[in-house]
Design a protein around this motif. Structure first.
Motif, mmCIF file in Angstrom:
data_model
loop_
_atom_site.group_PDB
_atom_site.id
_atom_site.type_symbol
_atom_site.label_atom_id
_atom_site.label_comp_id
_atom_site.label_asym_id
_atom_site.label_seq_id
_atom_site.Cartn_x
_atom_site.Cartn_y
_atom_site.Cartn_z
ATOM 1 N N SER A 1 -5.294 12.233 -9.394
ATOM 2 C CA SER A 1 -5.481 12.965 -8.379
ATOM 3 C C SER A 1 -6.240 14.419 -9.090
ATOM 4 O O SER A 1 -5.531 15.056 -9.355
ATOM 5 N N PRO A 2 -7.488 14.563 -8.946
ATOM 6 C CA PRO A 2 -8.281 15.773 -9.047
ATOM 7 C C PRO A 2 -7.868 17.143 -8.478
ATOM 8 O O PRO A 2 -7.925 18.261 -8.692
ATOM 9 N N LEU A 3 -7.159 16.561 -7.029
ATOM 10 C CA LEU A 3 -7.039 17.806 -6.071
ATOM 11 C C LEU A 3 -5.805 18.349 -6.738
ATOM 12 O O LEU A 3 -5.644 19.765 -6.665
ATOM 13 N N ILE A 4 -4.912 17.588 -7.387
ATOM 14 C CA ILE A 4 -3.463 18.398 -7.828
ATOM 15 C C ILE A 4 -3.525 18.444 -9.233
ATOM 16 O O ILE A 4 -2.688 18.888 -9.826
ATOM 17 N N GLY A 5 -4.412 17.720 -10.110
ATOM 18 C CA GLY A 5 -4.696 17.827 -11.276
ATOM 19 C C GLY A 5 -3.511 17.092 -12.042
ATOM 20 O O GLY A 5 -2.827 17.446 -13.213
ATOM 21 N N ASN A 6 -3.103 15.949 -11.536
ATOM 22 C CA ASN A 6 -1.966 15.209 -12.039
ATOM 23 C C ASN A 6 -2.124 13.773 -11.566
ATOM 24 O O ASN A 6 -3.033 13.370 -10.830
ATOM 25 N N GLY A 7 -1.109 12.896 -12.240
ATOM 26 C CA GLY A 7 -1.375 11.688 -11.712
ATOM 27 C C GLY A 7 -0.051 11.394 -10.475
ATOM 28 O O GLY A 7 0.710 12.130 -10.462
ATOM 29 N N VAL A 8 -0.584 10.299 -9.614
ATOM 30 C CA VAL A 8 0.399 10.074 -8.798
ATOM 31 C C VAL A 8 0.940 8.549 -8.796
ATOM 32 O O VAL A 8 0.224 7.742 -8.965
ATOM 33 N N LYS A 9 2.081 8.495 -8.669
ATOM 34 C CA LYS A 9 3.019 7.365 -8.635
ATOM 35 C C LYS A 9 2.637 6.448 -7.658
ATOM 36 O O LYS A 9 2.819 6.819 -6.478
ATOM 37 N N VAL A 10 2.166 5.190 -7.980
ATOM 38 C CA VAL A 10 1.929 4.385 -7.060
ATOM 39 C C VAL A 10 2.591 2.757 -7.467
ATOM 40 O O VAL A 10 2.242 2.431 -8.573
ATOM 41 N N SER A 11 3.329 2.219 -6.561
ATOM 42 C CA SER A 11 3.879 1.080 -6.954
ATOM 43 C C SER A 11 2.992 -0.032 -7.121
ATOM 44 O O SER A 11 1.812 -0.197 -6.609
ATOM 45 N N HIS A 12 3.448 -1.200 -7.787
ATOM 46 C CA HIS A 12 2.595 -2.305 -8.069
ATOM 47 C C HIS A 12 1.970 -3.004 -6.827
ATOM 48 O O HIS A 12 1.084 -3.354 -6.562
ATOM 49 N N LEU A 13 3.011 -3.040 -5.855
ATOM 50 C CA LEU A 13 2.776 -3.625 -4.491
ATOM 51 C C LEU A 13 1.582 -2.894 -3.717
ATOM 52 O O LEU A 13 0.791 -3.199 -3.245
ATOM 53 N N GLU A 14 1.712 -1.494 -3.904
ATOM 54 C CA GLU A 14 0.846 -0.673 -3.156
ATOM 55 C C GLU A 14 -0.524 -0.646 -3.925
ATOM 56 O O GLU A 14 -1.561 -0.757 -3.128
ATOM 57 N N LEU A 15 -0.595 -0.949 -5.177
ATOM 58 C CA LEU A 15 -1.768 -0.843 -5.708
ATOM 59 C C LEU A 15 -2.422 -2.338 -5.708
ATOM 60 O O LEU A 15 -3.632 -2.432 -5.292
ATOM 61 N N LEU A 16 -1.656 -3.426 -5.227
ATOM 62 C CA LEU A 16 -2.221 -4.784 -4.746
ATOM 63 C C LEU A 16 -2.754 -4.583 -3.532
ATOM 64 O O LEU A 16 -3.682 -5.233 -2.934
ATOM 65 N N LEU A 17 -2.029 -3.678 -2.617
ATOM 66 C CA LEU A 17 -2.660 -3.616 -1.301
ATOM 67 C C LEU A 17 -4.034 -2.865 -1.065
ATOM 68 O O LEU A 17 -4.880 -3.038 -0.690
ATOM 69 N N LEU A 18 -3.949 -1.725 -2.124
ATOM 70 C CA LEU A 18 -5.377 -1.172 -2.488
ATOM 71 C C LEU A 18 -6.524 -2.060 -3.018
ATOM 72 O O LEU A 18 -7.554 -1.902 -2.525
ATOM 73 N N LEU A 19 -6.122 -2.919 -3.653
ATOM 74 C CA LEU A 19 -7.186 -3.972 -4.099
ATOM 75 C C LEU A 19 -7.426 -4.692 -3.094
ATOM 76 O O LEU A 19 -8.576 -5.086 -3.054
ATOM 77 N N ALA A 20 -6.551 -5.344 -2.156
ATOM 78 C CA ALA A 20 -7.067 -6.138 -0.968
ATOM 79 C C ALA A 20 -7.998 -5.299 0.015
ATOM 80 O O ALA A 20 -8.997 -5.713 0.304
ATOM 81 N N GLU A 21 -7.902 -4.041 -0.220
ATOM 82 C CA GLU A 21 -8.629 -3.014 0.622
ATOM 83 C C GLU A 21 -9.959 -2.870 0.183
ATOM 84 O O GLU A 21 -11.114 -2.778 0.573
ATOM 85 N N GLN A 22 -9.905 -2.744 -1.439
ATOM 86 C CA GLN A 22 -11.037 -2.676 -2.079
ATOM 87 C C GLN A 22 -11.975 -4.010 -1.929
ATOM 88 O O GLN A 22 -13.394 -3.755 -2.043
ATOM 89 N N ARG A 23 -11.352 -4.918 -1.935
ATOM 90 C CA ARG A 23 -12.278 -6.255 -1.875
ATOM 91 C C ARG A 23 -12.554 -6.644 -0.390
ATOM 92 O O ARG A 23 -12.882 -7.869 -0.170
ATOM 93 N N GLN A 24 -12.043 -5.945 0.549
ATOM 94 C CA GLN A 24 -12.148 -6.311 1.874
ATOM 95 C C GLN A 24 -11.626 -7.451 2.139
ATOM 96 O O GLN A 24 -12.101 -8.585 2.828
ATOM 97 N N GLN A 25 -10.260 -7.845 1.700
ATOM 98 C CA GLN A 25 -9.307 -8.845 1.977
ATOM 99 C C GLN A 25 -8.373 -8.740 2.888
ATOM 100 O O GLN A 25 -7.774 -7.593 2.969
ATOM 101 N N PRO A 26 -7.894 -9.606 3.758
ATOM 102 C CA PRO A 26 -6.761 -9.565 4.310
ATOM 103 C C PRO A 26 -5.438 -9.399 3.517
ATOM 104 O O PRO A 26 -5.155 -10.368 2.730
ATOM 105 N N ALA A 27 -4.611 -8.418 3.666
ATOM 106 C CA ALA A 27 -3.926 -7.753 2.778
ATOM 107 C C ALA A 27 -2.694 -8.851 2.493
ATOM 108 O O ALA A 27 -2.335 -9.273 1.339
#
Length: 498
Positions: A420-446
């Motif tokens: 996050s360049p906004l806060i200049g730090n890393g933001v913890k995101v769970s593996h499941l949340e990353l997979l949900l973001l991947l579904a969004e990224q690929r425009q797939q039904p989550a």
């Protein structure tokens, strides 16, 4: 001497991100102590010594495009992983090396505004510590900042004999390093039949039980290195002084609030100690401190009270978690601490709506009788607990970096931080949340997309401590989690510039 110099290299260290190393966190630490820090809104240089697999350096390089980042780790396997991530994400402001401390000292490098050492200083030989001291003296700018973390005493005093026994047994056992760890833990377990050490130190039983549940890579690197030397804080201060460094305070921000950590008796005693080194040492005895995260400066420039207030009032803060996750009860060295609801809840409510300056908070909360001093301490505690964070950037996204992290979640789950360049730090995101973001990224039904990945990898979800052992149960849980993420988690990430 071989190149490992007593350090474990058979298996890589864990893929960890350590937010205390962030320039924004170090800047806030210095501000609380009225010490000037390097500017973050212009070009700066940053170096991490013993960077492991380089996740922290890579995330920070992505979060600070204006920074130039350098890092070394003498384990080439670690550096290969670090370089692979940097190249895959298109980072051009980070350079990794597999040089030893001595070789890095002799390398042509720019002078640094920040130098960090996480989890290395008390795990290496005295000779290597002296090389690091020389590196800090030669490579750090005047006014530059050093972060150094280390195992400390008296907190490790009881465990030190056990580590000695484990190291002794390890050198006499055979097999892979993981097999030797298992053998050594079983060997130490036999001590339970001899009640002598456990009667005198009952804490040891729970500590050894905790060891059995911890990550193997962490345990090997924590306990199996030949040079394992917990250090008293005054010893580190003396060594840092050879590099012309002055101790400022802890990078763990809640350490700056004595009422959060110490009993009234301890606070009263510490106020009677005029020697700052003695006071810090005695504080460690009150807390039985095991691990320190210290911040040093080369040539500390004191800010006037007026300058400190001005900087603080102009700083923006933002909430980094959902408001309902902010807990007011915490177990600390002072016992069970209850944060003042009439103070913390209004601040959290205002931060939840987006970034706001401290000055604006003062105006908004003045009708409730809440002062600047109270707001400042509240923000220090909220930031130290991971609930809030200063804003240091304009939120410009590093889409490629985060996109690659999200893509890698399909085949592995160890990278769980986005930049996050906004806060200049890393933001913890769970593996499941990353997979949900991947579904969004690929425009797939989550739900179906994530379930197919999990089932293909033989992974099952857990809920309330129970494994969901049917496809129907997994899909139902995924549907609930996807809906929650879409309505709560995703907007929070967007608010953080992700």
């Amino acid at each position: 001497m071989n190149w490992q110099d007593g350090y474990v290299t058979e298996i890589p260290y864990t893929q960890g991100f350590y937010h205390h190393l962030s320039p924004a966190n170090l800047d806030l630490c210095l501000l609380t102590k009225q010490v000037k820090s390097p500017r973050l809104d212009q070009r700066f240089t940053y170096c991490e010594l013993a960077c492991g697999q380089g996740l922290t350096t890579n995330v920070l390089a992505a979060a600070y495009p204006q920074g130039e980042f350098y890092a070394t780790d003498f384990n080439p396997t670690h550096v290969a992983q670090a370089q692979d991530l940097a190249q895959a994400t298109g980072l051009t402001n980070v350079t990794f090396s597999d040089q030893s401390f001595q070789e890095y000292l002799e390398t042509d490098l720019p002078p640094f505004d920040f130098i960090s050492l996480h989890g290395i200083y008390s795990w290496i030989s005295g000779e290597n510590r002296r090389v690091i001291q020389a590196f800090l003296k030669q490579k750090l700018k005047v006014g530059g900042v050093v972060y150094v973390s280390y195992n400390t005493l008296p907190g490790w005093a009881v465990m030190a004999p056990i580590q000695k026994l484990m190291q002794f047994q390890r050198e006499r056992s055979t097999g892979t390093v993981v097999e030797r760890l298992k053998t050594t833990l079983e060997f130490v377990e036999l001590l339970k039949t001899n009640q002598g050490i456990y009667l005198q130190h009952p804490w040891l039983q729970s500590r050894l039980e905790q060891l059995k549940s911890q990550d193997v890579s962490y345990l090997v690197h924590e306990l199996f290195n030949q040079h394992w030397h917990p250090l008293y804080v005054d010893e580190v201060m003396t060594e840092m002084a050879t590099a012309k460094l002055n101790y400022v305070g802890s990078a763990h921000l809640v350490d700056h609030v004595d009422a959060f950590n110490l009993t009234p008796t301890a606070i009263n005693h510490l106020t009677t100690l005029s020697d700052p080194v003695l006071r810090e040492l005695v504080r460690d005895f009150y807390l039985n401190t095991q691990f320190r995260r210290d911040v040093y400066v080369r040539g500390a420039v004191t800010l006037s009270g007026e300058a400190q207030v001005s900087r603080l009032q102009n700083m923006q803060f933002i909430l980094t978690v959902l408001p309902n996750l902010v807990k007011l009860e915490h177990q600390t060295g002072a016992g069970q601490v209850q944060l003042q609801a009439s103070l913390y809840q209004p601040v959290v409510e205002h931060l939840a709506s987006g970034a706001v300056t401290v000055g604006e908070l003062v105006v908004r909360l003045a009708p409730q009788g809440i002062t600047l001093q109270q707001i400042g301490q509240t923000l220090i505690v909220l930031t130290g607990l991971g609930y809030a964070h200063p804003v240091v950037g304009n939120g410009a996204q590093r889409e490629r970096f985060n996109r690659v992290i999200i893509e890698r979640a399909e085949t592995a789950g160890e990278l769980q931080f986005l930049a996050s360049p906004l806060i200049g730090n890393g933001v913890k995101v769970s593996h499941l949340e990353l997979l949900l973001l991947l579904a969004e990224q690929r425009q797939q039904p989550a739900v179906e997309f994530v379930w197919q990945i999990l089932s293909r990898r033989g992974l099952q979800l857990t809920h309330e401590g129970k494994v969901l052992d049917t496809p129907e149960a997994n899909r139902k849980f995924l549907k609930e989690q996807a809906a929650n993420f879409q309505h709560q988690g995703r907007p929070l990430l967007q608010q953080l510039g992700i």
